[in-house]
Motif scaffolding. Structure first.
Motif, short mmCIF file in Angstrom:
data_model
loop_
_atom_site.label_atom_id
_atom_site.label_comp_id
_atom_site.label_asym_id
_atom_site.label_seq_id
_atom_site.Cartn_x
_atom_site.Cartn_y
_atom_site.Cartn_z
N LEU A 35 0.83 -1.20 0.00
CA LEU A 35 0.00 0.00 0.00
C LEU A 35 0.87 1.25 0.00
O LEU A 35 1.93 1.29 0.62
CB LEU A 35 -0.91 0.00 1.22
CG LEU A 35 -2.00 -1.07 1.25
CD1 LEU A 35 -2.78 -0.99 2.57
CD2 LEU A 35 -2.94 -0.92 0.06
N LEU A 36 0.39 2.27 -0.69
CA LEU A 36 1.14 3.51 -0.78
C LEU A 36 1.15 4.24 0.57
O LEU A 36 0.15 4.23 1.29
CB LEU A 36 0.52 4.43 -1.83
CG LEU A 36 0.79 4.09 -3.29
CD1 LEU A 36 -0.07 4.97 -4.18
CD2 LEU A 36 2.26 4.29 -3.64
N PRO A 37 2.25 4.93 0.88
CA PRO A 37 2.26 5.79 2.07
C PRO A 37 1.23 6.91 1.92
O PRO A 37 0.86 7.31 0.81
CB PRO A 37 3.69 6.35 2.09
CG PRO A 37 4.49 5.43 1.23
CD PRO A 37 3.55 4.91 0.19
N ALA A 38 0.80 7.43 3.06
CA ALA A 38 -0.23 8.48 3.05
C ALA A 38 0.20 9.72 2.28
O ALA A 38 -0.64 10.46 1.77
CB ALA A 38 -0.58 8.85 4.49
N ARG A 39 1.51 9.96 2.16
CA ARG A 39 1.98 11.16 1.47
C ARG A 39 1.64 11.16 -0.02
O ARG A 39 1.77 12.19 -0.68
CB ARG A 39 3.49 11.32 1.64
CG ARG A 39 4.35 10.19 1.11
CD ARG A 39 5.83 10.48 1.36
NE ARG A 39 6.70 9.40 0.97
CZ ARG A 39 7.05 8.38 1.76
NH1 ARG A 39 6.56 8.33 2.99
NH2 ARG A 39 7.87 7.44 1.34
N GLY A 56 -1.01 0.24 -6.47
CA GLY A 56 -0.56 -0.86 -7.30
C GLY A 56 0.06 -0.49 -8.62
O GLY A 56 0.26 -1.36 -9.47
N VAL A 57 0.39 0.79 -8.82
CA VAL A 57 0.95 1.23 -10.10
C VAL A 57 2.43 1.54 -9.99
O VAL A 57 3.21 1.22 -10.89
CB VAL A 57 0.18 2.45 -10.63
CG1 VAL A 57 0.82 3.00 -11.90
CG2 VAL A 57 -1.28 2.09 -10.89
N VAL A 58 2.84 2.16 -8.89
CA VAL A 58 4.22 2.61 -8.73
C VAL A 58 5.02 1.59 -7.92
O VAL A 58 4.66 1.29 -6.77
CB VAL A 58 4.28 3.99 -8.04
CG1 VAL A 58 5.73 4.43 -7.86
CG2 VAL A 58 3.52 5.02 -8.86
N PRO A 59 6.11 1.04 -8.46
CA PRO A 59 6.96 0.13 -7.68
C PRO A 59 7.54 0.85 -6.46
O PRO A 59 7.86 2.05 -6.52
CB PRO A 59 8.07 -0.25 -8.66
CG PRO A 59 7.49 0.01 -10.02
CD PRO A 59 6.59 1.19 -9.85
N PRO A 60 7.68 0.16 -5.35
CA PRO A 60 8.14 0.83 -4.12
C PRO A 60 9.52 1.44 -4.24
O PRO A 60 9.83 2.40 -3.55
CB PRO A 60 8.10 -0.30 -3.08
CG PRO A 60 8.05 -1.57 -3.85
CD PRO A 60 7.35 -1.26 -5.13
N GLU A 61 10.36 0.92 -5.12
CA GLU A 61 11.70 1.48 -5.29
C GLU A 61 11.67 2.91 -5.82
O GLU A 61 12.66 3.65 -5.69
CB GLU A 61 12.52 0.61 -6.25
CG GLU A 61 12.88 -0.75 -5.72
CD GLU A 61 11.79 -1.79 -5.97
OE1 GLU A 61 10.68 -1.39 -6.40
OE2 GLU A 61 12.06 -2.98 -5.74
#
Length: 228
Positions: A35-39, A56-61
């Protein structure tokens, strides 16, 4: 930075690529994305709305994060762009750096060296060069003579823009927002360094006037670069 003829087709293409209509972002296949961070949620206290980055679109890296400084030879406050890895680092004190995922230019590997962040703008106007308007008559309403495109949703520069100069001259290259999430980490434009609007706002608040910007030399020759 290798000075090119920025006022001709190359400069026009650098901005034109930002203005293309893009498909809707789709979840990455074969990647387990947390899940994406709140920012990266929606921003509602700006003059114009900034939508949330889809899950689910942006890789965490490629998400903004503090890391060990990989460029210890540069002083704090320097911005270092690695086009091959599609990453931008803002050098901090005490061996740390802030890392941002970016979209870079498919032809941007020819642009490397030093620049200065001469000035920055919130919700900037976009004025396509006359050469672009000559090829794209549909952009005539946004020409320099007509005052450019109003800021807001749909403006190719997004929520923030940092303007890069070399030897006192505008390179016409920008570090700016409005990067579509599905293109983060990819080389799909012709030059500008693009961030998610949430990250462009964060970087804008941190980079000082006159900051040094270093674009590393690309080692890729075929344009197929980026983390993914």
């Amino acid at each position: 930075m290798k000075r090119r003829v920025f006022l001709t087709a190359a400069s026009a293409a650098a901005l034109a690529a930002c203005a293309k209509p893009q498909p809707e972002p789709q979840p990455l296949e074969g990647h387990e994305i947390p899940l994406l961070p709140a920012r990266y949620g929606a921003i509602t206290d700006e003059p114009y709305p900034v939508p949330a980055v889809p899950e689910g679109v942006v890789p965490p890296e490629l998400l903004r994060q503090e890391v060990d400084n990989p460029f210890p030879s540069y002083e704090a406050g320097t911005v270092v762009v690695d086009p091959d890895r599609a990453l931008l680092h803002l050098i901090l004190e005490e061996g740390r750096a802030l890392r941002y995922g970016v979209g870079v230019g498919a032809a941007g590997f020819g642009w490397d060296g030093d620049a200065v962040m001469q000035y920055k703008r919130k919700w900037p106007r976009w004025t396509p060069p006359d050469e672009m308007v000559a090829r794209r008559p549909d952009l005539e309403p946004y020409s320099i003579a007509n005052g450019g495109m109003d800021p807001g949703p749909g403006n190719p520069l997004g929520a923030r823009a940092l303007y890069l100069f070399q030897n006192g001259e505008d390179t016409l290259y920008r570090i700016h927002g409005a990067c579509e999430p599905q293109y983060l980490g990819q080389a799909v434009s012709s030059g500008c360094i693009r961030l998610l609007d949430q990250d462009a706002i964060d970087l804008y608040d941190r980079v000082e006037h006159g900051a040094r910007v270093v674009v590393l030399k690309s080692l890729w020759k075929n344009g197929a670069r980026g983390l993914f």
